[in-house]
Design a protein around this motif. Sequence first.
Motif, PDB file in Angstrom:
ATOM      1  N   ALA A 278       1.553  16.842  -6.158  1.00 41.95           N
ATOM      2  CA  ALA A 278       2.167  16.183  -4.998  1.00 41.95           C
ATOM      3  C   ALA A 278       3.035  15.009  -5.435  1.00 41.95           C
ATOM      4  CB  ALA A 278       1.077  15.715  -4.031  1.00 41.95           C
ATOM      5  N   ALA A 279       2.533  14.209  -6.386  1.00 35.45           N
ATOM      6  CA  ALA A 279       3.317  13.070  -6.872  1.00 35.45           C
ATOM      7  C   ALA A 279       4.613  13.540  -7.519  1.00 35.45           C
ATOM      8  CB  ALA A 279       2.491  12.262  -7.866  1.00 35.45           C
ATOM      9  N   THR A 280       4.525  14.576  -8.343  1.00 33.34           N
ATOM     10  CA  THR A 280       5.718  15.099  -9.013  1.00 33.34           C
ATOM     11  C   THR A 280       6.708  15.671  -8.006  1.00 33.34           C
ATOM     12  OG1 THR A 280       4.354  15.640 -10.941  1.00 33.34           O
ATOM     13  CG2 THR A 280       6.510  16.647 -10.823  1.00 33.34           C
ATOM     14  N   ALA A 281       6.185  16.345  -6.980  1.00 30.90           N
ATOM     15  CA  ALA A 281       7.061  16.920  -5.951  1.00 30.90           C
ATOM     16  C   ALA A 281       7.815  15.842  -5.184  1.00 30.90           C
ATOM     17  CB  ALA A 281       6.233  17.769  -4.990  1.00 30.90           C
ATOM     18  N   LEU A 282       7.223  14.653  -5.078  1.00 29.98           N
ATOM     19  CA  LEU A 282       7.872  13.543  -4.387  1.00 29.98           C
ATOM     20  C   LEU A 282       8.803  12.757  -5.305  1.00 29.98           C
ATOM     21  CD1 LEU A 282       4.871  12.179  -2.274  1.00 29.98           C
ATOM     22  CD2 LEU A 282       6.908  13.377  -1.413  1.00 29.98           C
ATOM     23  N   GLY A 283       8.911  13.192  -6.558  1.00 26.36           N
ATOM     24  CA  GLY A 283       9.768  12.493  -7.503  1.00 26.36           C
ATOM     25  C   GLY A 283       9.083  11.338  -8.199  1.00 26.36           C
ATOM     26  N   LEU A 284       7.757  11.251  -8.091  1.00 32.00           N
ATOM     27  CA  LEU A 284       7.002  10.183  -8.730  1.00 32.00           C
ATOM     28  C   LEU A 284       6.407  10.678 -10.036  1.00 32.00           C
ATOM     29  CD1 LEU A 284       5.158   8.910  -5.535  1.00 32.00           C
ATOM     30  CD2 LEU A 284       7.179   7.895  -6.605  1.00 32.00           C
ATOM     31  N   GLU A 285       5.857   9.760 -10.797  1.00 27.29           N
ATOM     32  CA  GLU A 285       5.219  10.115 -12.056  1.00 27.29           C
ATOM     33  C   GLU A 285       3.864  10.758 -11.786  1.00 27.29           C
ATOM     34  OE1 GLU A 285       5.002  10.613 -16.081  1.00 27.29           O
ATOM     35  OE2 GLU A 285       6.701   9.880 -14.912  1.00 27.29           O
ATOM     36  N   ALA A 286       3.537  11.800 -12.563  1.00 24.46           N
ATOM     37  CA  ALA A 286       2.253  12.479 -12.398  1.00 24.46           C
ATOM     38  C   ALA A 286       1.087  11.528 -12.644  1.00 24.46           C
ATOM     39  CB  ALA A 286       2.156  13.673 -13.345  1.00 24.46           C
ATOM     40  N   ALA A 287       1.321  10.489 -13.452  1.00 20.79           N
ATOM     41  CA  ALA A 287       0.262   9.509 -13.720  1.00 20.79           C
ATOM     42  C   ALA A 287      -0.203   8.836 -12.432  1.00 20.79           C
ATOM     43  CB  ALA A 287       0.754   8.457 -14.713  1.00 20.79           C
ATOM     44  N   LEU A 288       0.740   8.567 -11.516  1.00 24.45           N
ATOM     45  CA  LEU A 288       0.360   7.977 -10.236  1.00 24.45           C
ATOM     46  C   LEU A 288      -0.509   8.950  -9.443  1.00 24.45           C
ATOM     47  CD1 LEU A 288       0.539   5.760  -8.108  1.00 24.45           C
ATOM     48  CD2 LEU A 288       2.696   6.741  -7.330  1.00 24.45           C
ATOM     49  N   GLY A 289      -0.197  10.237  -9.535  1.00 27.49           N
ATOM     50  CA  GLY A 289      -1.008  11.243  -8.864  1.00 27.49           C
ATOM     51  C   GLY A 289      -2.419  11.279  -9.404  1.00 27.49           C
ATOM     52  N   ALA A 290      -2.567  11.124 -10.723  1.00 24.84           N
ATOM     53  CA  ALA A 290      -3.897  11.127 -11.331  1.00 24.84           C
ATOM     54  C   ALA A 290      -4.723   9.946 -10.840  1.00 24.84           C
ATOM     55  CB  ALA A 290      -3.775  11.093 -12.854  1.00 24.84           C
TER      56      ALA A 290
END
Length: 446
Positions: A278-290
């Motif tokens: 979801a974070a990557t799909a929003l253009g954010l870093e995957a680390a924030l998703g983790a």
Amino acid sequence: MPELSPHTLDMAETLIGVARFVLILVAARMLAEVLVRLQLPTILGELVAGILIGASGLHLIVPPETQVQLSDGLVSLVSSLISVPPDAVPEIYNESFPSLESVAELGLYALLFMAGLESELEELIAVGAQAFSVAVVGVVLPFAIGTWGLMTLFHVDAVPAIFAGASMTATSIGITASVFGELGYLKTREGQIVIGAAVLDDILGIVILAVVVALGSGGAIEIGPIVKLVAAAAIFVVAAIGLSRTAAPAFDWLIDQLKAPGEVLVASFVILALSCFAATALGLEAALGAFAAGLILSSSKHNKAIQASVLPIVTLFATIFFVLVGAGMDLSVINPSDPTSRSALVMAGFLVVVAIFGKVAAGWGFISKQPTNRLVVGLGMMPRGEVGLIFLGLGTQAKLLNPSLEAAILLMVIGTTFLAPLLLRLVIDGKDGDNDDAQPTAAEAA
């Protein structure tokens, strides 16, 4: 590379891969054992192990992007064991290196997931405005001064300077909690403020990290994308906090229905993967998703079981991540005897001073009617530890940093992480800590 049979190539890749794993784990554990006996964070042992066996040391673990040659002794040993030409070994090594980086990335995401799980949302509410003020000042000051100084004094480009400034915003919850616990100061008012502010720092820091990495990949700084990314990151984190109240019970119900072994770990990693997606799909870093995945499950009744399941993965794979961070650092760029390296050393000194000042000053960044040792609060916010190394590792992976700036950030992380426990011991030495005369906690004061 000479033409090799598939069987020989597979044997070479397997031998090199196994040798790397063994070397990394043995070196990391040896150094960690030394540091834990010195009452210092074991993570620094992993970093130092990487430096010793990496591009700055023995050249046994060398990320391809460093352009440093593998040790001749290692090349000769591998060549003799599997009967391949010596000139083929470096190419096989480089081609198989991404698999090691993938494992290290898994360790990074598991570590951030654990950081989210350990975040006490109730504690944030308890410490209230004081923790918020400390967190904001502790993020804004080093970020602003560091970025401005690098751009003005050292003529660093905007994106790398902003990233370096962002790397100074972090506070290691683990190191801070460990030091306060050891000194019997965790339950004091100062301890509560620092822990609450450190949790907020992690959230603010990872939001900044997500924004800066995304900007770095785009090349140019524009107000519109910045606003969009900040809004997306803020909404993402707020949604994660909200889901910790609503989704965690559904997760608990699901876990209660599952009977096959490993249900807690598998279900947790599904949430982790979905959040990273979801974070990557929003253009954010995957680390924030983790990190957000950890926040979502932080209020789960299975929190302790999740942590117990994930901890071995963090212990094993995050070790590889931090060793690779150290292995990729070329500290020759800050060799004092080399005239061309002195500017990098001065840059490192500047970052260390700003990093210490920015966090210590945060101890005076709040209003309180209760007696509070503000120096303890500031020093408690100082260690960057594993969070600072995560910033550095992601900056390296994103190719945002030149070798001089990488080494300067590394020294900043090491300096603040080593100094914080020592200075806190000096300041708190002789105080009673968590006894009856200690300062009241935030809840007690309320």
